[in-house]
Scaffold this active site. Structure first.
Site, short mmCIF file in Angstrom:
data_model
loop_
_atom_site.label_atom_id
_atom_site.label_comp_id
_atom_site.label_asym_id
_atom_site.label_seq_id
_atom_site.Cartn_x
_atom_site.Cartn_y
_atom_site.Cartn_z
N TYR A 106 17.94 10.30 -17.75
CA TYR A 106 19.00 9.23 -17.17
C TYR A 106 20.04 9.49 -18.23
CZ TYR A 106 15.47 7.32 -14.15
OH TYR A 106 14.46 7.12 -12.92
N PRO A 119 19.87 4.84 -7.83
CA PRO A 119 19.95 4.57 -5.86
C PRO A 119 20.33 2.97 -4.98
CG PRO A 119 17.86 4.18 -7.06
CD PRO A 119 19.10 3.96 -8.33
N HIS A 342 20.90 3.60 -12.56
CA HIS A 342 18.54 3.44 -12.78
C HIS A 342 18.08 4.18 -14.03
CE1 HIS A 342 14.50 4.52 -10.91
NE2 HIS A 342 15.42 5.11 -10.35
N LYS A 422 -4.54 3.23 7.94
CA LYS A 422 -5.62 1.61 6.86
C LYS A 422 -6.99 1.88 8.17
CE LYS A 422 -2.94 -1.01 3.64
NZ LYS A 422 -2.56 -2.80 3.59
N SER A 423 -6.41 2.07 9.80
CA SER A 423 -7.62 1.56 10.45
C SER A 423 -8.85 2.67 11.02
CB SER A 423 -7.16 1.10 12.07
OG SER A 423 -5.87 2.07 13.13
N PRO A 428 -2.30 4.71 3.21
CA PRO A 428 -0.99 4.97 4.06
C PRO A 428 0.21 5.99 2.97
CG PRO A 428 -1.28 2.63 4.59
CD PRO A 428 -2.20 3.31 3.44
N ASP A 429 0.18 5.64 2.08
CA ASP A 429 0.81 7.10 0.86
C ASP A 429 0.23 7.71 1.15
OD1 ASP A 429 3.13 6.59 -1.27
OD2 ASP A 429 1.61 8.00 -1.84
N TYR A 451 7.92 15.67 -5.38
CA TYR A 451 7.49 15.26 -6.73
C TYR A 451 7.45 13.94 -5.77
CZ TYR A 451 9.76 12.69 -10.70
OH TYR A 451 9.15 11.25 -11.63
N SER A 453 6.92 9.64 -7.25
CA SER A 453 6.62 8.80 -8.45
C SER A 453 5.37 8.21 -8.04
CB SER A 453 7.68 7.59 -8.46
OG SER A 453 9.00 8.60 -8.33
N THR A 464 6.76 5.78 -15.14
CA THR A 464 6.63 6.65 -14.18
C THR A 464 5.86 7.79 -14.96
OG1 THR A 464 8.69 7.76 -13.78
CG2 THR A 464 8.36 5.88 -12.70
N SER A 545 9.63 8.75 -2.77
CA SER A 545 9.22 8.02 -3.36
C SER A 545 8.89 7.01 -2.57
CB SER A 545 10.54 7.07 -4.21
OG SER A 545 9.82 6.60 -5.02
#
Length: 616
Positions: A106, A119, A342, A422-423, A428-429, A451, A453, A464, A545
């Site tokens: 940053y 963001p 950020h 999930k089922s 999920p990610d 990438y 995070s 991170t 992300s």
């Protein structure tokens, strides 16, 4: 990790990262007891780094990189020396990474913060279309943020836990009353809450004009919604002129350019006092003019862009102070959200604050409004010299170029949400990351460095780590999905990579630490960091992300590289919100096209899983 073949679905490892839970107890009690961020074993990181290169580079390049790595790892060599220095630094500091990360990611960056690092968050559209609705909404929002601040001030913010372990809460204490300050070569971040008399005002900007609004009564109680409404009306009525110089647009410039303009601006005593009042404020509220009307289909894209950059100098880009950590944006047309600088914090503390404010705004106010008349909010004055006027014109031109440059697409995927993977006992990610890999492969017929995070908040002052989602197995999967001659066989390793990353065993930050150590200790950079493969592997064409929220919102950010994409997503139970960005100047990238490939990939992966389930 999950193995999928035609006719077989078998979970091979724990798939879902554990949910973050909140427990009501004093956050700072746990701070000192949090473990320090470990320095991973050198050989482990180097082996995993080489494995991450396999899908990205040729065999010839790989052979060359292996030779460089052998040299780097030789007994008593440069790698061992840097590792020992890094371990020494870890023993002496609270967190060996956090200062370096803040600088390299940053504060050393000279690119504008708008679009490049800050963001935006798009909130659901509000159903007001006029000034009264805008001011009423903004009043409730301000009261909600002050309610959140009361938890910070009294240290009653619930502690977050992951897998039974407390998380570092430090970032929550950095987002209010803080601001980035431009410098000639490196910026700084100042937190004005630390001190005997912390500020008690926010700044409100309307028609490019800034005001100081004291948000506490003389007895220390926060203003009620009705009191704030009265004060915002006063601000609105005393800023009706639309021909004022947009001083705030200076903060959108290249950091070196803004640094010079900043020093020039604050030479004047009045200007310096006005700038300090903005910097010291708890947060900023931007009362925006309506956006140009667009079709319903384009609405969310336009609002996302509005949150990132304000739409250009003709619209609301001058109605900002981009260095301010938190800026809440409330448009007269019902569009609302926020943008944040950020450097002090990641997305999760911001969306936690958003969720708190949204919940607060649903409550009906029970506090009686005191009958005491309140003073007129102070208008901040700026003396505009010809030189400052020239700087403003230059900033306007640059901002208009940037606005034209950024392509933003919001995809509200409604066919299913996180409940579906999930089922099928899938994370999920990890599922979404594989869909991103498939979408990119279908568009370009190749994979790319990716990438994602991951949080290091299990550790003191943790920020991170990066998960490298592209693997040899993910490439096999993307190729097999569209090859009818092959059984689909996939190893979804993303969930496993998350585990490694959040426990401080990732590749990216360790490599950064070794490189920073080399810059400090050595006369020249080791060849492994000068290698073409290193440049290729850190050129993240997909910068992604997951920022999950209870609120039906989506975060958005610009791409990391000129020929890449920025992709943020919020998986809700039955739908997924995506924001995809790309630069228009790159002929190879197209946010709309990638969004379409992403939607198709998510649908095809669902079909595949359902087919596989039927054959079991």
């Amino acid at each position: 990790m999950l193995c999928t073949r035609t006719g077989l679905v078998k979970p091979c490892r724990r798939l879902s990262p554990l949910p973050v839970v909140q427990i009501s107890e004093r956050p700072l009690v746990h701070q000192e007891s949090l473990p320090k961020l470990p320095v991973p074993p050198l050989k482990q990181t180097c082996a995993r780094y080489l494995a991450s290169l396999e899908p990205l580079i040729s065999e010839e390049e790989m052979t060359h990189t292996r030779e460089l790595m052998d040299d780097f790892l030789r007994p008593g060599g440069v790698g061992e020396r840097l590792q020992k220095s890094l371990e020494r630094r870890a023993r002496k500091t609270d967190n060996w990474l956090s200062d370096w990360w803040m600088q390299s990611a940053y504060l050393d960056s000279r690119m504008p913060v708008a679009m490049y690092t800050s963001p935006g968050v798009v909130l659901p559209k509000m159903h007001f279309q006029d000034r009264q609705g805008q001011i009423r909404f903004a009043s409730k929002l301000i009261a909600g943020v002050l309610d959140f601040k009361s938890m910070i001030d009294s240290e009653t913010l619930p502690v977050e836990y992951l897998g039974g372990k407390p998380l570092c809460m430090d970032q929550y204490y950095q987002v209010l009353t803080s601001c980035r300050i431009p410098g000639p070569k490196r910026d700084t971040v100042v937190n004005y809450a630390i001190g005997k008399t912390p500020p008690s005002h926010i700044t409100v900007v309307h028609n490019f004009q800034f005001f100081v609004l004291d948000v506490y009564n003389s007895d220390g109680s926060p203003l009620t919604v009705d009191q704030i409404y009265v004060q915002l009306e006063k601000i609105w009525n005393s800023s009706l002129q639309t021909n004022k110089e947009p001083v705030g647009i200076l903060t959108s410039n290249h950091r070196n350019t803004w640094g010079k303009a900043y020093n020039n601006l604050i030479k004047d005593k009045t200007n310096k006092e006005s700038v300090r009042a903005i910097q010291k404020s708890i947060f900023t509220v931007c009362l925006d003019a309506p956006m140009p009307r667009v079709s319903d289909e384009m609405y969310h894209n336009k609002v996302a862009a509005q949150m990132l950059h304000g739409g250009g100098s003709r619209w609301n880009s001058g109605n900002r102070w981009f260095d301010k950590t938190l800026q809440f944006i409330v448009g007269e047309d019902g569009s609302c959200g926020l943008t944040y600088e950020h450097a002090p914090a990641e997305g999760p503390p911001i969306v936690f604050l958003v969720d708190h404010v949204v919940d607060y705004m649903k409550r009906s106010e029970t506090v009686r409004t005191p009958m005491i008349p309140l003073p007129m909010p102070q208008k901040l004055r700026f003396n505009i010299t010809p030189e400052i006027k020239k700087d403003i014109e230059k900033a306007k031109q640059n901002m208009n170029i940037m606005v034209h440059e950024l392509d933003v697409r919001v995809l509200n995927f409604t066919n299913y949400g996180r409940k579906f993977p999930k089922s099928h006992k899938m994370s999920p990610d990890a599922f979404i990351q594989m869909a991103l890999q498939l979408a990119y492969y279908r568009m370009y017929q190749t994979c790319c460095p990716t990438y994602e995070s991951a949080s290091l908040r299990m550790f003191r002052l943790g920020r991170t780590e990066a998960i490298r989602s592209t693997t040899t197995e993910s490439l096999q999967f993307t190729k097999a999905m569209d090859d009818p001659s092959k059984h689909v066989q996939v190893y979804i390793l993303v969930a496993f990579s998350v585990e490694k990353a959040i426990h401080g065993q990732g590749i990216e930050r360790h490599m950064l630490g070794l490189k920073m150590m080399a810059i400090e200790d050595l006369t020249s950079l080791p060849e492994i960091f000068m290698d073409t493969s290193f440049a290729v592997s850190t050129h993240f064409n997909l910068y992604t992300s997951q920022v999950g929220s209870k609120t039906d919102c989506v975060m958005c950010f610009g791409p990391m590289v000129p020929d890449g994409y920025g992709i943020c997503y919020n998986p809700m139970d039955d739908h997924i919100n995506f924001a995809v960005t790309a630069f228009n100047s790159c002929e190879e990238t197209n946010a709309t096209k990638l969004s379409q490939f992403l939607e198709d990939s998510l649908l095809d992966m669902k079909t595949l899983l359902e087919q596989v389930s039927k054959t079991q």
